[in-house]
Scaffold this active site. Structure first.
Site, short mmCIF file in Angstrom:
data_model
loop_
_atom_site.label_atom_id
_atom_site.label_comp_id
_atom_site.label_asym_id
_atom_site.label_seq_id
_atom_site.Cartn_x
_atom_site.Cartn_y
_atom_site.Cartn_z
N HIS A 54 74.41 -139.46 52.22
CA HIS A 54 75.15 -138.28 52.62
C HIS A 54 75.97 -137.74 51.45
O HIS A 54 76.24 -138.45 50.47
CB HIS A 54 76.08 -138.61 53.79
CG HIS A 54 75.36 -138.93 55.06
ND1 HIS A 54 76.01 -139.15 56.25
CD2 HIS A 54 74.04 -139.06 55.35
CE1 HIS A 54 75.13 -139.40 57.21
NE2 HIS A 54 73.93 -139.36 56.67
N GLU A 56 79.15 -136.97 51.17
CA GLU A 56 80.45 -137.60 50.92
C GLU A 56 80.30 -138.89 50.12
O GLU A 56 81.07 -139.13 49.16
CB GLU A 56 81.17 -137.89 52.24
CG GLU A 56 81.45 -136.66 53.08
CD GLU A 56 80.38 -136.39 54.12
OE1 GLU A 56 80.76 -136.03 55.25
OE2 GLU A 56 79.17 -136.54 53.81
#
Length: 367
Positions: A54, A56
């Protein structure tokens, strides 16, 4: 929470990064993330191909120890649930991030505010809604899939000066110039899948790949509506299926022998119950969403385009108007409908016009 002076520009950077995942991050949303410490970007990330890692965790990995006490800008609420990877909210907490600025709450019921709640419980300051309108457009495919159970549908049409799409007998003809065709290939790369009817395949034998230099790997899944499995075994689609996926929708009445031959060549055959007029488009879109498709480009032909408009399943339309005239015996761009069924539709609004070479682009969006 009061916005900081630099919040806007760092969020815009995160949005720009997130768009790198359009067309290749599915089944996950294409998120962008930026870690900023003392006004300096120390980590950047975007959802990687296939949806993992992901955004992040990518940004935090690149920031390393510099993430402690920093601000994280992210285009969608960090996930809070365990999937194939641990929750991003937990990774943010472990990294020591002090503040999170998010563009948009995730409508996914597995998240839906829980990511923010987990961060706040860890005494991380959370600001929500920065550049929300822009994020809504960027995450429209993810949102449509979650809330409506189907991908966001973009209809692309190339239309002659007299509103035609092909020569008599459905013979293909170049309508637009090289610059416009290059734009179409870029659009293909930014969508998860591209859909055509079997009539287009039989008439054109298209490859439906992204043929911009160095971008073949960005080609979308090719989807064919083919109720009786007429897809030729020697077509370009079948020949390239081992490298770029081809999914064919057919009815239970289609030949089992033909399905086996196609499967041996790498084509995925999906059978769905027939409707009154063949394959039900709503069911096809639902099946695509269940397989992770969030952004669908529809490129042919007139029958499929008209059926989508009649069913109110078009979220965006891109019309490329060429200068060439085909004549009254040519094939209308929309089967059984005047072009104004799209251009004057109360459901669609003109949001962009652009000149590309000698051609004109018009873009419509759902109101």
């Amino acid at each position: 929470m009061t916005a900081h002076p630099d919040d806007l520009r760092f969020m815009q950077l995160a949005l720009t990064l997130g768009r790198r995942g359009h067309g290749n991050a599915w089944p996950n949303p294409a998120v962008g993330a930026v870690v900023v410490k003392d006004g300096v970007v120390v980590g950047r990330g975007w959802t990687q191909p296939g949806g993992r890692p992901h955004a992040e965790t990518e940004a935090l990995r690149r920031a390393g120890e510099r993430a402690k006490g920093a601000t994280l800008y992210v285009t969608l609420e960090p996930c809070s649930h365990h999937g194939r990877t641990p929750p991003c909210a937990d990774a943010i907490i472990r990294a020591g991030i002090a503040r999170v600025v998010s563009a948009l709450r995730d409508p996914n019921p597995k998240v839906a505010g829980e990511g923010y709640a987990r961060l706040r419980a860890a005494e991380i300051a959370v600001a929500d809604g920065m550049c929300a309108d822009e994020a809504l457009r960027d995450h429209a495919g993810h949102i449509r899939r979650i809330l409506a159970g189907r991908p966001r549908v973009m209809l692309k049409l190339a239309v002659s000066a007299d509103g035609k799409a092909a020569l008599p007998g459905r013979k293909p003809v170049p309508i637009t110039g090289e610059e416009a065709r290059a734009r179409v290939h870029l659009l293909r790369a930014m969508n998860d899948a591209i859909l055509v009817g079997i009539g287009t395949v039989l008439a054109d034998d298209p490859a439906l790949t992204c043929r911009l230099p160095g971008m073949l790997a960005q080609s979308p899944v090719r989807v064919v509506l083919d109720s009786m499995l007429r897809l030729p075994l020697d077509s370009q689609l079948v020949a390239s299926a081992p490298d770029i996926p081809v999914w064919v929708f057919c009815t239970p009445a289609a030949s089992g022998d033909k399905e086996r031959l196609l499967s041996l060549r790498g084509v995925t055959v999906i059978r769905i119950a027939a409707g009154k007029e063949g394959l039900p488009l709503a069911t096809v879109l639902q099946a695509l969403a269940e397989r992770g498709i969030t952004r669908l480009m529809v490129e042919g032909g007139p029958k499929v385009a008209a059926a989508l408009l009649r069913a109110d399943l078009v979220d965006e339309a891109v019309l490329l108007h060429g200068l060439r005239t085909i004549g009254p015996d040519g094939i209308d761009a929309l089967d059984g409908l005047a072009l104004r069924a799209l251009t004057a539709s109360p459901k669609l609004a003109l949001v962009q016009t652009e000149t590309i070479g000698g051609d004109k682009l018009e873009r419509y969006e759902r109101r």
